[in-house]
Structure formats: structure tokens, C-alpha cells
Design a protein around this motif. Structure first.
Motif, PDB file in Angstrom:
ATOM      1  N   LEU A 198       0.839  -1.204   0.000  1.00 18.96           N
ATOM      2  CA  LEU A 198       0.000   0.000   0.000  1.00 18.96           C
ATOM      3  C   LEU A 198       0.878   1.259   0.000  1.00 18.96           C
ATOM      4  O   LEU A 198       0.593   2.239  -0.704  1.00 18.96           O
ATOM      5  N   GLY A 199       1.950   1.194   0.798  1.00 20.86           N
ATOM      6  CA  GLY A 199       2.881   2.321   0.809  1.00 20.86           C
ATOM      7  C   GLY A 199       3.549   2.516  -0.546  1.00 20.86           C
ATOM      8  O   GLY A 199       3.747   3.654  -1.002  1.00 20.86           O
ATOM      9  N   LEU A 200       3.893   1.375  -1.191  1.00 18.27           N
ATOM     10  CA  LEU A 200       4.541   1.465  -2.503  1.00 18.27           C
ATOM     11  C   LEU A 200       3.594   2.069  -3.555  1.00 18.27           C
ATOM     12  O   LEU A 200       4.006   2.888  -4.385  1.00 18.27           O
ATOM     13  N   VAL A 201       2.316   1.669  -3.500  1.00 21.96           N
ATOM     14  CA  VAL A 201       1.329   2.251  -4.425  1.00 21.96           C
ATOM     15  C   VAL A 201       1.233   3.760  -4.210  1.00 21.96           C
ATOM     16  O   VAL A 201       1.202   4.556  -5.171  1.00 21.96           O
ATOM     17  N   ALA A 202       1.211   4.146  -2.927  1.00 26.34           N
ATOM     18  CA  ALA A 202       1.140   5.577  -2.618  1.00 26.34           C
ATOM     19  C   ALA A 202       2.385   6.303  -3.134  1.00 26.34           C
ATOM     20  O   ALA A 202       2.301   7.433  -3.660  1.00 26.34           O
ATOM     21  N   VAL A 203       3.550   5.674  -3.025  1.00 27.24           N
ATOM     22  CA  VAL A 203       4.795   6.280  -3.508  1.00 27.24           C
ATOM     23  C   VAL A 203       4.759   6.439  -5.017  1.00 27.24           C
ATOM     24  O   VAL A 203       5.151   7.487  -5.562  1.00 27.24           O
ATOM     25  N   ILE A 204       4.273   5.411  -5.734  1.00 29.17           N
ATOM     26  CA  ILE A 204       4.232   5.489  -7.198  1.00 29.17           C
ATOM     27  C   ILE A 204       3.286   6.598  -7.644  1.00 29.17           C
ATOM     28  O   ILE A 204       3.604   7.386  -8.564  1.00 29.17           O
ATOM     29  N   LEU A 205       2.107   6.667  -7.009  1.00 32.45           N
ATOM     30  CA  LEU A 205       1.151   7.710  -7.384  1.00 32.45           C
ATOM     31  C   LEU A 205       1.714   9.104  -7.096  1.00 32.45           C
ATOM     32  O   LEU A 205       1.648  10.012  -7.943  1.00 32.45           O
ATOM     33  N   ALA A 206       2.289   9.267  -5.900  1.00 33.72           N
ATOM     34  CA  ALA A 206       2.855  10.565  -5.542  1.00 33.72           C
ATOM     35  C   ALA A 206       4.054  10.888  -6.422  1.00 33.72           C
ATOM     36  O   ALA A 206       4.258  12.049  -6.840  1.00 33.72           O
ATOM     37  N   GLY A 207       4.855   9.842  -6.744  1.00 37.12           N
ATOM     38  CA  GLY A 207       6.030  10.060  -7.598  1.00 37.12           C
ATOM     39  C   GLY A 207       5.648  10.472  -8.993  1.00 37.12           C
ATOM     40  O   GLY A 207       6.282  11.368  -9.593  1.00 37.12           O
ATOM     41  N   ALA A 208       4.617   9.804  -9.538  1.00 35.73           N
ATOM     42  CA  ALA A 208       4.163  10.157 -10.883  1.00 35.73           C
ATOM     43  C   ALA A 208       3.680  11.619 -10.921  1.00 35.73           C
ATOM     44  O   ALA A 208       3.963  12.370 -11.873  1.00 35.73           O
TER      45      ALA A 208
END
Length: 587
Positions: free
Chosen positions: A250-260
Motif C-alpha cells: 500500500l505504501g509502494l502504491v502511494a509512492v508510485i502515485l505521488a512520484g508520478a
């Protein structure tokens, strides 16, 4: 666990420190790789600087090689430390077990001691190796990965940091629950080992009585208990991995979305996002390793506690100083014995029980107010029903247990004032159900006492074992475990030869002629009279013929001495002895 680290690992602190430094360096090399990749993607490649691309590429190869070499070297050092420390722990544990009193052995139980020497030391060994390998690498990867992500992009790193407290709570809660479970599991394993040990030892009896189904049911119940507790512990620990995976993903998904979003806004770069995802995977693996390490530490903590309980057990059979008056009297008596030509050495008391009482459970006496005296070279025969206390007298004489009341003396000296080695080297002993080892006849009789072949052959002769030993090829012949290739009478004669080999001061024969025919039994007693006239003998027997020629005969019933005297005296004064004589010999 504290003793394992503070005492047994202390000699290896320097080696462990060097191993930690090597592992630390190799782990840093792993942490440099994603950062280097991000720098190449975001800076070097857009500048189209081919020499610099090769330079940083070679740097990544160099870091990879160093990481592998250092990791292998550190793991080898960790394995050596774990093996060496475990060997010392196992050696000390075995030595301690061999010096425990019989009371302590009864309290711990033999299957439990076997389990502590095997599975528990194995758990500690696994933990020591893993702590040195993962205990350094995983925290460095975790802390280093977080540090690198903070340096790359503090905003995205905050998303990761928000997940870590939840992960920590999961690990702590699961660890607290699993440690007691593993302790109970080890207790169930002890019971399981005890059952298996009994069934294998008594397999012939089980088959003879057609009790296979009954024993199968007992086995299934014990096996089910072990499996149920193992399942409980495993299910509890298995919660850790999926929960951590869900939280981190879940944290990784949040990182990818925020990173994008940040790349689209121009506040971050693609290389940093790729590096950030790699670090996220590194952090995930580090946390998984730490969780597995906590599970292993939980197991090892339960095992270490069981090991330390044995290692820290008090020495119950302590050496007691003789009081001044007692020491003076003993020195006077022994000095009198040694005076040449006085003829008094045969008149002195050699073995004495002085109003001895003893209880195994400290509730009901197994022996009560037993008193007798034996001069050097005399023979005491002990007879009585099963459970009358016959073997208990031997246990007290050899100080496997201490008397609760009264005193046991040898040459006028309380056995509690004698060192155990000094005391027990005086004895030659054949116990009930004694052990034949899987070795040669020579070693089964020698038992590490460095006896000569002549002394062993002489003992074989006195034990009336010469004939069958020659048939088997001499004293170099190999015996099977528990003497499976010997008959019952042959086993007893080998055991008697073992007891006689060192020419003991006191000979104990505890029901050691039950499998001998009457002729061999009579020949053995003749050998003892002729060649061991100065040896004081205590013979426990079920048949009167084995003890009727003894200087003294004791009749026991329910721990009490109900008759004492010669054969003739007891036939006249002791009704129970007279009944035994009539039933066995028709006299």
C-alpha cells in the motif's frame, strides 16, 4: 539468553566485530547501487557522456563484486562462530547433565534433557548464525534505505516513514505471543520424545502383548499435541509476512502515485523514482528478514531458557567438610587399620548405614531407619519384593542420592565428605538393566579406564565369560547396541567382568545373576570368594541361592528391614525369608 551472549559468545567478540565490519561494508555496497543507477539515468545519460557511463557502470560492477565477496566472507565467519559457541554450550550442557544428581535428573526428566541437548542447542545454533548474518545486514539495509530515500526525495520518504510504525507494532505483538507458545511446544516435544523412547525400548513387549493399536493411539495423541501447538505458533508467526506485505505494498502504491504526480510537476525525476522503488524493495526485504529473525529469536529464547536452567542448576551433591572431631576419629581409625601385624584391619567397619531414612518424593519414606555394618571382605545379601528398597540402598551407598536422615559411611567416613570421583572409583557395579555399548568386548569392559588386555582377560575369566568370548573371536569381537547379539546370561557375564576388571574395593551386584544358570551362578560366587576375598560385596537378588552363603542377609519389606542375619538365623527367625526359602528351594 543473556548468558548465551554474555558468556558463551564473549571469546568470539573480536571475530564477530571483524565479521560485522565486513558485513557492514558489503551491505553499503548494495545500498550504493540504486543511487548510482538513479544518477546515471538522471544526469550521466542525458549528458551523453559515454566514458562517464562506462566509469559508473564499472563502479556498479565493482560494488556488486565487493558486496558478494564480503557477504560470503562474513557469513563464513558467522557460521564458524555459531558452530564453535554451540559446541561449547553443548559440551558444558552434557558435562552438567552428567554431574546432576539423580533427583535433578528425575525432576528434569531424561527425555527433556535429551531434547535440550539436541533440538534446543540446534535452535540456539540457528539463531546465533542468523543474528550475525541478518542481524547486521537487515538493520543496515533498513536504516540505509530510509536514509537514501530521504536524500533522494524527502516528500516520498515521508510516505514510507508513515508505514514503519504500523510494521513495528505487528512485529512486537506477534513476538510477544509466540515466545510462550514455543516454550509450551518444547514441553510437548519432550513428552513426545519420552513416549517414543519408551515405545522403541519396549517394542518387543508391545508386540508380545499385541498392544500395537493401544500404543498407536498414545502416539497419535502425543503427536497431535505437538502438531497442534506447532500449528498455533506457526499460524501466529505467519501473520507477520502477509500483514507486512499489505502495508508495504500500500505504501509502494502511494509512492508510485505521488512520484508520478511529482515527475509530472517537474519536482522529481524518473531515475529517482526508479531508485526509490528499488530502495523500497530493499526496505521490504529487510523488514521481512527482521520479522523472520524475531521468529527465530523467539524459538531460540525458549530453548536458551531451558538450556540455562540446566546449566545454572545448583550442585545438590555438594562436598561437605568433616567436622574436627569426626576427622580426628576417622584419621585415628584409618591409622589403626594400616598398622602392620596387628590383625585389626579385618576388624574395622568398612561399610556402614547408620539409622538411614530416605524418600524420593519427600512425602513417604522409601527406606526407614536402616542400619548395618560390614567389615572388609564381608558379603551382604539383600532380598525382598519389588519396590522394597533394595536398589535404593545402592543408590545411597554410591551417593546418587543423599540420605534424608542418618549417615552412610565407608571406612568410617561419611560419603558426603568424599569427592564423587574418589567415592565412585572404589566401586565395581552391575545395575539392573545395565547397558552394553556398541563396541568391542574389550572396550565394554575397559570403559576408558586404560586397563591392560591381561586385566580384561582376567576379568572375563572371573566373570565366567571366557568360553563364549572365545567363541565370538576374543575380546576384540564387536558387540551390537544394547548387546543385541548376546543372550541374557552372556550380557550379565560381560557386565560382571566390567565390574571386576578394576579390582574394586566394594562390589555391587544388583540382580546381576537373574539370567545365569545355577551352575554358572555358583561358579561366579566361588570366583568371588577365591580372588576377591578383600572386596566387600553387596548382592541384591531375587533368589535365595545367590545370597544364602553371604555373611549377612537383609530382608526388606516396604522400605523397612524386617530381618537381618545369616541364612540359618533368618530361616529360624524371619517368617517371610522362610516362606521364600520354601517356595524356591523347598527347605
Amino acid at each position: 539468553m543473556k548468558k548465551i551472549f554474555s558468556y558463551y559468545l564473549k571469546p568470539y567478540y573480536l571475530r564477530m566485530t571483524i565479521g560485522f565490519l565486513i558485513k557492514f561494508t558489503g551491505t553499503l555496497m548494495d545500498l550504493f547501487l540504486p543511487w548510482t543507477l538513479a544518477y546515471m539515468i538522471d544526469t550521466v545519460i542525458p549528458a551523453n557522456q559515454r566514458p562517464e557511463i562506462f566509469l559508473w557502470g564499472f563502479f556498479m560492477i565493482f560494488c556488486s563484486i565487493l558486496a558478494v565477496v564480503f557477504s560470503v566472507a562474513a557469513n563464513r565467519m558467522a557460521s564458524r562462530v555459531a558452530s564453535s559457541a554451540t559446541r561449547t554450550i553443548r559440551g558444558d550442557l552434557f558435562e552438567k547433565v552428567s554431574r546432576l544428581s539423580n533427583t535433578q535428573i528425575d525432576r528434569f526428566t531424561r527425555p527433556s534433557l535429551i531434547s535440550r541437548l539436541t533440538s534446543d542447542t540446534y535452535n540456539v545454533h540457528q539463531m546465533l548464525g542468523r543474528v550475525q548474518r541478518l542481524g547486521v545486514r537487515a538493520p543496515i539495509l533498513l536504516i540505509g534505505g530510509i536514509t537514501m530515500t530521504m536524500a533522494l526525495d524527502p516528500v516520498l520518504a515521508c510516505i514510507l516513514l508513515a508505514v514503519l510504525p504500523l510494521l513495528t507494532i505487528v512485529v512486537v505483538v506477534v513476538s510477544r505471543k509466540t515466545i510462550p507458545m514455543f516454550s509450551v511446544l518444547q514441553d510437548r516435544v519432550d513428552r513426545f520424545v519420552r513416549l517414543i523412547r519408551e515405545d522403541i525400548a519396549g517394542i518387543r513387549v508391545i508386540k508380545a502383548l499385541s498392544k500395537e493399536s493401544y500404543e498407536q493411539e498414545r502416539f497419535d495423541r502425543a503427536n497431535r499435541e505437538v502438531v497442534d501447538w506447532e500449528r498455533k505458533a506457526t499460524v501466529t508467526t505467519s501473520i507477520t509476512n502477509p500483514v507486512m506485505n499489505v502495508l508495504l505494498n500500500l505504501g509502494l502504491v502511494a509512492v508510485i502515485l505521488a512520484g508520478a504526480y511529482r515527475v509530472n510537476q517537474g519536482t522529481s525525476e524518473v531515475g529517482k523514482i526508479l531508485a526509490f522503488m528499488t530502495y523500497f524493495t530493499i526496505i521490504l526485504n529487510a523488514l521481512m528478514s527482521i520479522s523472520r529473525l524475531f521468529i527465530m529469536i523467539s524459538k531460540a529464547a525458549a530453548s536458551a531458557s531451558r538450556i540455562v536452567k540446566v546449566l545454572d542448576a545448583d550442585q545438590e551433591l555438594v562436598f561437605q567438610e568433616m567436622e574436627a572431631e569426626e576427622e580426628s576419629a576417622w584419621e585415628t581409625e584409618t591409622g589403626t587399620e594400616k598398622k602392620a601385624g596387628t590383625g585389626e584391619e579385618n576388624g574395622a567397619v568398612h561399610v556402614e548405614f547408620d539409622h538411614v531414612s530416605f524418600s524420593y518424593n519427600k512425602v513417604e519414606n522409601n527406606l526407614e531407619d536402616i542400619s548395618f555394618r560390614l567389615k572388609r571382605g564381608e558379603t551382604l545379601g539383600i532380598i525382598g519384593a519389588t519396590g522394597a528398597g533394595k536398589t535404593t540402598i545402592v543408590n545411597l551407598l554410591m551417593r546418587f542420592y543423599d540420605a534424608d536422615q542418618g549417615a552412610v559411611r565407608i571406612d568410617g567416613r561419611d560419603v558426603r565428605t568424599m569427592g564423587l570421583h574418589e567415592l565412585r572409583t572404589r566401586f565395581g557395579t552391575v545395575f539392573q538393566n545395565d547397558t552394553i555399548f556398541e563396541d568391542t568386548i574389550m572396550e565394554n569392559i575397559n570403559m576408558g579406564r586404560e586397563l591392560s588386555e591381561e586385566a580384561v582377560m582376567e576379568a572375563v575369566l572371573y566373570g565366567r565369560a571366557s568360553e563364549f568370548v572365545e567363541e565370538k573371536g576374543g575380546i576384540s569381537a564387536q558387540l551390537d547396541i544394547k548387546g543385541a547379539n548376546l543372550s541374557g546370561g552372556q550380557k550379565q557375564r560381560i557386565l560382571i567382568a566390567r565390574a571386576l576388571a578394576a579390582k574394586p574395593d566394594i562390589l555391587i551386584l544388583d540382580d546381576s545373576s537373574s539370567a545365569l544358570d545355577y551352575k554358572t551362578d555358583a561358579e561366579l560366587r566361588k570366583e568371588l570368594r577365591e580372588h576377591f576375598a578383600e572386596t566387600t560385596c553387596v548382592i541384591i537378588a531375587q533368589r535365595i541361592s545367590s545370597i544364602m552363603n553371604s555373611d549377612h542377609i537383609m530382608v526388606l519389606e516396604d522400605g523397612q528391614m524386617i530381618g537381618y542375619g545369616t541364612h540359618q538365623e533368618l530361616m529360624e527367625t524371619c517368617e517371610i525369608y522362610r516362606e521364600i526359602g520354601k517356595s524356591q528351594m523347598g527347605i
